[in-house]
Design an enzyme around this catalytic site. Structure first.
Site, PDB file in Angstrom:
ATOM      1  N   GLU A   1       1.060  -3.576  -3.130  1.00 37.74           N
ATOM      2  CA  GLU A   1       2.097  -2.587  -3.049  1.00 37.74           C
ATOM      3  C   GLU A   1       2.616  -2.712  -1.768  1.00 37.74           C
ATOM      4  O   GLU A   1       2.325  -3.192  -0.736  1.00 37.74           O
ATOM      5  CB  GLU A   1       1.194  -1.352  -3.018  1.00 37.74           C
ATOM      6  CG  GLU A   1       1.919  -0.039  -2.776  1.00 37.74           C
ATOM      7  CD  GLU A   1       1.057   1.066  -2.847  1.00 37.74           C
ATOM      8  OE1 GLU A   1       1.210   1.809  -3.974  1.00 37.74           O
ATOM      9  OE2 GLU A   1       0.305   1.451  -1.889  1.00 37.74           O
TER      10      GLU A   1
ATOM     11  N   ASP B   1      -4.010  -3.018  -2.501  1.00 28.73           N
ATOM     12  CA  ASP B   1      -3.427  -1.940  -1.611  1.00 28.73           C
ATOM     13  C   ASP B   1      -3.800  -2.304  -0.367  1.00 28.73           C
ATOM     14  O   ASP B   1      -4.873  -1.759   0.183  1.00 28.73           O
ATOM     15  CB  ASP B   1      -4.065  -0.230  -2.213  1.00 28.73           C
ATOM     16  CG  ASP B   1      -3.530   0.588  -1.471  1.00 28.73           C
ATOM     17  OD1 ASP B   1      -2.500   0.481  -0.978  1.00 28.73           O
ATOM     18  OD2 ASP B   1      -4.352   1.453  -1.121  1.00 28.73           O
TER      19      ASP B   1
ATOM     20  N   ASP C   1      -8.618   3.699  -2.733  1.00 27.34           N
ATOM     21  CA  ASP C   1      -7.977   2.723  -2.263  1.00 27.34           C
ATOM     22  C   ASP C   1      -8.022   1.624  -3.674  1.00 27.34           C
ATOM     23  O   ASP C   1      -7.213   0.743  -3.896  1.00 27.34           O
ATOM     24  CB  ASP C   1      -8.438   1.921  -1.016  1.00 27.34           C
ATOM     25  CG  ASP C   1      -8.266   2.952   0.131  1.00 27.34           C
ATOM     26  OD1 ASP C   1      -7.109   3.089   0.725  1.00 27.34           O
ATOM     27  OD2 ASP C   1      -9.273   3.697   0.448  1.00 27.34           O
TER      28      ASP C   1
END
Length: 155
Positions: free
Chosen positions: A67, A7, A140
């Site tokens: 992502e 991420d 996260d």
């Protein structure tokens, strides 16, 4: 197969390593790479590169899932995340890893079955899928684990 989920972010880049063993998902490790807000951008990006390179050297994942950047109204934030994503893609390419990219909606759909799920729903499903006592922390890292699980479900 060991998957590295990421991420990306300039201040905080989350990572999660998930292995599938006999159709069971196992969390190998997760964490974050943080950079100080006052640090110049080139040094922040270098820290992200070096931190992820160390994770890759330590765990030797077989593939990486990242992502994708979603549209943001705040152009400054979008550019900042875009810089971090570029560094993430570079370190993965330098390591020779196959790279798979997923939109946030795809990750939510793969984890919860609903593309409009909120962060808490995704984290709770990650906890349940990996049979953990609590969701990975910080957020996260949990998001990165969700990206890795998304790839395993999609592969």
């Amino acid at each position: 197969m060991l998957i590295l989920g990421i991420d990306p972010g300039t201040a905080i880049t989350g990572y999660g390593l998930v292995r599938e063993d006999n159709q069971e998902l196992v969390l190998v490790d997760c964490g974050v790479i943080t950079t100080p807000a006052g640090q110049p951008l080139p040094q922040r990006l270098q820290a992200i590169y070096q931190g992820l390179a160390a994770v890759i050297r330590q765990y030797q994942p077989e593939a990486a899932a990242v992502e994708e950047l979603f549209f943001s109204r705040n152009v400054r934030t979008a550019l900042s995340v875009g810089h971090a994503r570029g560094v993430v893609l570079l370190v993965l390419a330098d390591a020779g890893l196959p790279i798979y990219e997923y939109k946030p909606l795809e990750v939510k759909q793969a984890i919860t079955g609903y593309g409009g799920a909120d962060k808490q729903q995704v984290q709770e499903m990650v906890r349940m899928l990996l049979q953990l006592d609590q969701a990975p922390q910080p957020d996260d890292a949990a998001d990165a684990v969700a990206v890795a699980v998304c790839h395993i479900h999609s592969a």
